[in-house]
Design an enzyme around this catalytic site. Structure first.
Site, short mmCIF file in Angstrom:
data_model
loop_
_atom_site.label_atom_id
_atom_site.label_comp_id
_atom_site.label_asym_id
_atom_site.label_seq_id
_atom_site.Cartn_x
_atom_site.Cartn_y
_atom_site.Cartn_z
N ASN A 85 0.83 -1.21 0.00
CA ASN A 85 0.00 0.00 0.00
C ASN A 85 0.86 1.25 0.00
OD1 ASN A 85 0.43 -1.06 2.67
ND2 ASN A 85 -1.13 0.29 3.50
N GLU A 94 0.38 5.20 0.65
CA GLU A 94 -0.55 6.20 1.17
C GLU A 94 -0.17 7.61 0.73
OE1 GLU A 94 -1.04 5.43 5.39
OE2 GLU A 94 -2.20 3.62 4.93
N CYS A 138 -4.30 0.66 -2.33
CA CYS A 138 -4.11 -0.61 -1.63
C CYS A 138 -3.04 -1.46 -2.31
CB CYS A 138 -5.41 -1.42 -1.65
SG CYS A 138 -6.73 -0.75 -0.65
N GLU A 180 -3.06 -4.67 -3.00
CA GLU A 180 -3.57 -5.61 -4.00
C GLU A 180 -3.68 -4.95 -5.36
OE1 GLU A 180 -4.72 -4.99 -0.99
OE2 GLU A 180 -5.67 -6.73 -0.08
N CYS A 221 -10.09 -5.49 0.60
CA CYS A 221 -11.24 -4.59 0.70
C CYS A 221 -12.14 -4.73 -0.52
CB CYS A 221 -10.77 -3.14 0.86
SG CYS A 221 -10.22 -2.39 -0.69
N CYS A 261 -10.69 -3.66 -3.91
CA CYS A 261 -9.69 -4.61 -4.42
C CYS A 261 -10.37 -5.88 -4.92
CB CYS A 261 -8.66 -4.93 -3.34
SG CYS A 261 -7.55 -3.55 -3.03
N1 THU Z 1 -5.29 -1.54 2.50
C1 THU Z 1 -4.75 -2.38 1.57
O1 THU Z 1 -3.61 -2.19 1.11
N2 THU Z 1 -5.48 -3.43 1.16
C2 THU Z 1 -6.75 -3.71 1.61
O2 THU Z 1 -7.39 -4.60 1.08
C3 THU Z 1 -7.29 -2.96 2.73
C4 THU Z 1 -6.60 -1.71 3.09
C5 THU Z 1 -4.52 -0.38 2.93
C6 THU Z 1 -5.08 0.94 2.48
C7 THU Z 1 -4.54 1.88 3.52
O3 THU Z 1 -3.23 2.29 3.13
C8 THU Z 1 -4.43 1.03 4.77
O4 THU Z 1 -4.46 -0.32 4.34
C9 THU Z 1 -5.53 1.26 5.80
O5 THU Z 1 -6.78 1.15 5.21
#
Ligand code: THU
Length: 161
Positions: free
Chosen positions: A62, A64, A73, A75, A112, A115
């Site tokens: 991920n 940010e 994310c 994925e 999520c 994704c």
């Molecule tokens: N995140 C992911 O990388 N994958 C997911 O399926 C759920 C959330 C990340 C997004 C964000 O940077 C952090 O986790 C908190 O939501």
């Protein structure tokens, strides 16, 4: 009116020692990739490793952003890069690991909704199911044979025309 029920089938592994060697290696790569996530805001790190049918492994974690919704994310970072670099290859497996510096995560963290939709797009594109393995930082691993197990009644291109 009919009342129907959808069921989800998944495998539950006690830990990565129960995985076959190829999948264990893929999960280890996801774990190492997770450690390089850029997650200064949520402190929640996710790593993904994708195995393609040409034996290439594509990673993502991920990323940010101070403008929170601009982040991405793990994925989708991985699957979009796989699509960009190897548009004609199929994805066989995805391994995902998540951790937080705020608390221990010893149960599996599923992808999520956004994704799931992105993974579904690639299953439809390649007309072949993708095995998905996901875990927290430690502990049990869940495996589904297809994103359909996590995204039933999904939306795809068949509705568009
Ligand atoms: N995140 C992911 O990388 N994958 C997911 O399926 C759920 C959330 C990340 C997004 C964000 O940077 C952090 O986790 C908190 O939501």
């Amino acid at each position: 009116m009919k009342k129907l029920k959808l069921t989800t089938e998944y495998k539950l592994f006690d830990d990565s020692s129960e995985l076959d060697p190829q999948t264990r290696e893929l999960m280890n790569i996801a774990i190492e990739t997770r450690k390089k996530a850029y997650a200064p805001y949520s402190k929640f790190s996710v790593g993904t490793a994708i195995l393609l049918d040409n034996n290439e492994i594509i990673i993502g974690n991920n990323q940010e952003n101070a403008a929170y919704p601009s982040g991405m994310c793990a994925e989708r970072v991985a699957i979009y890069f796989a699509g960009a670099k190897y548009p004609d290859n199929s994805i066989l497996k995805m391994a995902i690991s998540a951790s937080s510096s705020l608390k221990g995560i010893d149960n599996p963290v599923a992808p999520c909704g956004a994704c799931r939709q992105a993974i579904s797009e690639y299953e439809v594109k390649q007309n072949k199911a993708i095995e998905i393995y996901f875990m927290g930082e430690t502990g049990k691993i869940i495996m589904v044979n297809s994103i359909k197990e996590l995204l039933p009644l999904g939306f795809d291109k068949s509705f568009l025309k």
